[in-house]
Design an enzyme around this catalytic site. Structure first.
Site, PDB file in Angstrom:
ATOM      1  N   PRO A 123       0.841  -1.199   0.000  1.00 10.99           N
ATOM      2  CA  PRO A 123       0.000   0.000   0.000  1.00 10.99           C
ATOM      3  C   PRO A 123       0.874   1.245   0.000  1.00 10.99           C
ATOM      4  O   PRO A 123       1.955   1.253   0.615  1.00 10.99           O
ATOM      5  CB  PRO A 123      -0.796  -0.124   1.304  1.00 10.99           C
ATOM      6  CG  PRO A 123       0.002  -1.048   2.164  1.00 10.99           C
ATOM      7  CD  PRO A 123       0.728  -1.974   1.242  1.00 10.99           C
ATOM      8  N   LYS A 124       0.436   2.270  -0.688  1.00 17.30           N
ATOM      9  CA  LYS A 124       1.174   3.541  -0.715  1.00 17.30           C
ATOM     10  C   LYS A 124       0.753   4.336   0.518  1.00 17.30           C
ATOM     11  O   LYS A 124      -0.207   5.090   0.500  1.00 17.30           O
ATOM     12  CB  LYS A 124       0.875   4.301  -2.008  1.00 17.30           C
ATOM     13  CG  LYS A 124       1.764   5.516  -2.222  1.00 17.30           C
ATOM     14  CD  LYS A 124       1.520   6.116  -3.606  1.00 17.30           C
ATOM     15  CE  LYS A 124       2.456   7.290  -3.866  1.00 17.30           C
ATOM     16  NZ  LYS A 124       2.210   8.413  -2.954  1.00 17.30           N
ATOM     17  N   VAL A 125       1.486   4.139   1.590  1.00 18.56           N
ATOM     18  CA  VAL A 125       1.150   4.758   2.870  1.00 18.56           C
ATOM     19  C   VAL A 125       1.322   6.271   2.764  1.00 18.56           C
ATOM     20  O   VAL A 125       2.326   6.770   2.243  1.00 18.56           O
ATOM     21  CB  VAL A 125       2.041   4.184   3.988  1.00 18.56           C
ATOM     22  CG1 VAL A 125       1.690   4.823   5.320  1.00 18.56           C
ATOM     23  CG2 VAL A 125       1.883   2.666   4.055  1.00 18.56           C
TER      24      VAL A 125
END
Length: 558
Positions: A123-125
């Protein structure tokens, strides 16, 4: 968010699609417009890199950055990107932050993945990017992302983050890690909750002096270990054992775009412990850390979530007159796609709101989807030097104008017809503004109810309508004749709610004419002013004439 990059490959490709046309400007104006936007972009960059503040969203930033690149190309000012020289940030990163290439869609991801092996999705935090430097097993320094080469020393506050390992052993004892400081969330569903301003809260806590309760709610997602173990699986195992809990749990091996798409949708719609804004795909095969350069991380790419907002260029401003005479302002836009909708017209609202927003052709506006997927303009994100705003029409239309057709009344007259056939009124299925326009152009209606006099043959011979469609319309017009009296009253445009009409219980026009102002005020939702408006409507000579005409043509109640 991991990093902003000026001239990413993805942004340049997006630019070519969205800003292929060059503005018709003199060289002098082009130079001024470009300089003005360059100044704004520089200010946003400084605010973001040094202060962690985002005056605009990533989508707005990327759009205007692409626009700037296109203007430079159009007027011969195109140049390679140089990282801006910022007034702060003096600590050099041992390994530069490269950032990620943002891909537009699944097809672009497929091209990017071609030929690459050992791929992982994460996930692209959405937080703030940092470098963690460990020496002899101790956290020696934490450096903000800055411009990718140098940043601010955040070590003092970082040592007060309980979730950040202060001591490590083994392969990590002398290491450089890159990751995202993020705000821990419980059950965060990105699709429903959005960004929650989480990134700004983290940045603010890291830059503050003294105590900050937010530090207790911050954790780190390590997404890169330059010059670490050869395989990503090895790195993940060691990081987890050292107390970097999140990365192994949310790193999934992938071999095709469908797998990435499934993960992207899952992380967008299900509960996570952090805010995200897309999915990242990375290859375990990375060059040596000394070769890393800002903007050139070819082994990692991001596919962001569908934008909740977009920037669009205003092509024109139009004014329309509604059935009650109110003037509405419509912005015609360069087409954009929001969610699954193609948007090129947005109703701004009243003339007053348009003036408050101060929108002119050539401006760039931020567009989002309101309730039920209706596009709306939130604000203007960029205004050029020259702004020619059209003059709105004089407010000469009222709730009692344009029941009869004329050249001046065309818009309000068509709006009345469109309302008349809507579900709220006579419910003439399948007949909207376009259909009424065709009928009116052929048969030249005299007034709002002239269509009742059309014969079956006339409808079937209407230019632009097939005989079968004409027959269908005739049947629907016949059905409309039998609608309840209250529906015809509502179709006429009487300024009253259906609940009040039904409470009145009137079944004949004469009953409504005989009702006094006081009697109207006894009905739900009707005060002195509304009663005055109702009586003015009923007693108007034009309305009286139309009511008599309806009676002559067999409409019950008239």
């Amino acid at each position: 968010m991991w990093i902003r990059i000026f001239m990413m490959i993805g942004a340049m490709a997006w630019s070519a699609c969205s800003y292929a046309a060059c503005p018709v400007w003199t060289p002098a104006r082009a130079e001024q417009e470009i300089a003005l936007l360059e100044k704004q972009m520089a200010q946003w960059n400084e605010d973001y890199w040094l202060q962690g503040a985002s005056a605009v969203s990533d989508d707005v930033y990327d759009n205007l950055n692409a626009q700037l690149a296109n203007w430079r190309r159009c007027f011969g000012q195109e140049a390679a990107y140089d990282a801006p020289v910022l007034s702060g940030g003096t600590v050099r990163h041992p390994v530069a932050h490269t950032g990620v290439d943002k891909l537009r869609n699944k097809e672009a991801l497929q091209i990017w993945m071609a030929g690459k092996t050992a791929l992982w999705a994460q996930p692209k935090v959405d937080g703030v990017a940092v470098t963690l430097v460990y020496r002899h097993g101790t956290l020696e320094r934490v450096i903000s992302r800055g411009n990718g080469l140098v940043g601010e020393d955040w070590t003092e506050n970082a040592r007060r983050i309980p979730a950040l390992p202060q001591n490590v052993t083994g392969a990590l004892a002398n290491s450089v890690l890159q990751g995202e400081l993020f705000l821990k969330r419980e059950g965060h569903i990105q699709k429903q909750m959005g960004g929650m301003n989480a990134r700004a809260k983290v940045a603010g806590a890291m830059m503050r002096r003294g105590g900050a309760d937010v530090l207790n709610d911050i954790a780190v997602f390590v997404w890169s270990w330059p010059d670490g173990p050869q395989t990503l699986a090895q790195r993940l195992q060691i990081l987890t054992q050292a107390g970097f809990d999140w990365v192994e749990r949310y790193s999934v091996p992938v071999s095709n775009t469908s797998e990435v798409e499934t993960l992207r949708e899952r992380w967008f719609t299900t509960a996570l412990p952090f805010v995200t804004d897309g999915v990242v795909v990375r290859s375990a095969q990375e060059p040596d850390g000394k070769q890393w350069i800002p903007g050139q991380g070819t082994w990692v790419a991001a596919w962001k979530y569908p934008p909740v907002e977009h920037v669009a260029e205003v092509k024109n401003i139009r004014f329309t007159v509604g059935r009650t005479g109110k003037i509405a302002v419509v912005a015609q836009l360069e087409p954009i796609k929001l969610d699954d909708k193609r948007v090129q017209r947005v109703n701004i609202g009243s003339v007053r709101r348009w003036q408050e927003l101060d929108i002119a052709p050539g401006d760039r506006v931020r567009v989002s989807l309101a309730g039920q997927g209706i596009p709306r303009i939130d604000d203007v994100v960029w205004r050029g030097l020259v702004r020619d705003k059209p003059q709105p029409p004089a407010p000469v239309f009222t709730p009692l104008t344009c029941f009869y057709a004329s050249s001046e009344c065309q818009e309000q007259f068509l709006a009345r017809l469109t309302w008349l056939s809507s579900k709220q009124a006579l419910d003439i299925d399948g007949l909207g503004e376009a259909g009424w326009r065709v009928l009116h152009q052929t048969h030249r209606f005299e007034h709002l109810f002239s269509w009742l006099a059309l014969t079956k043959t006339q409808l079937q011979e209407t230019v632009g309508i097939t005989p079968a469609r004409g027959l269908q319309l005739w049947h629907r017009f016949e059905l409309a004749r039998d609608r309840l009296f209250v529906r015809w009253i509502y179709a006429m445009g009487l300024p009253i709610t259906k609940s009040a009409i039904q409470a009145a219980g009137d079944t004949h026009w004469q009953q409504m004419q005989d009702r006094s102002s006081l009697a109207w005020q006894r009905l739900p939702g009707i005060g002195t002013e509304k009663a005055r408006q109702i009586m003015a409507f009923i007693q108007d000579p034009v309305i009286q004439t139309l009511a008599a005409w309806l009676g002559e043509h067999g409409i019950v109640g008239f």
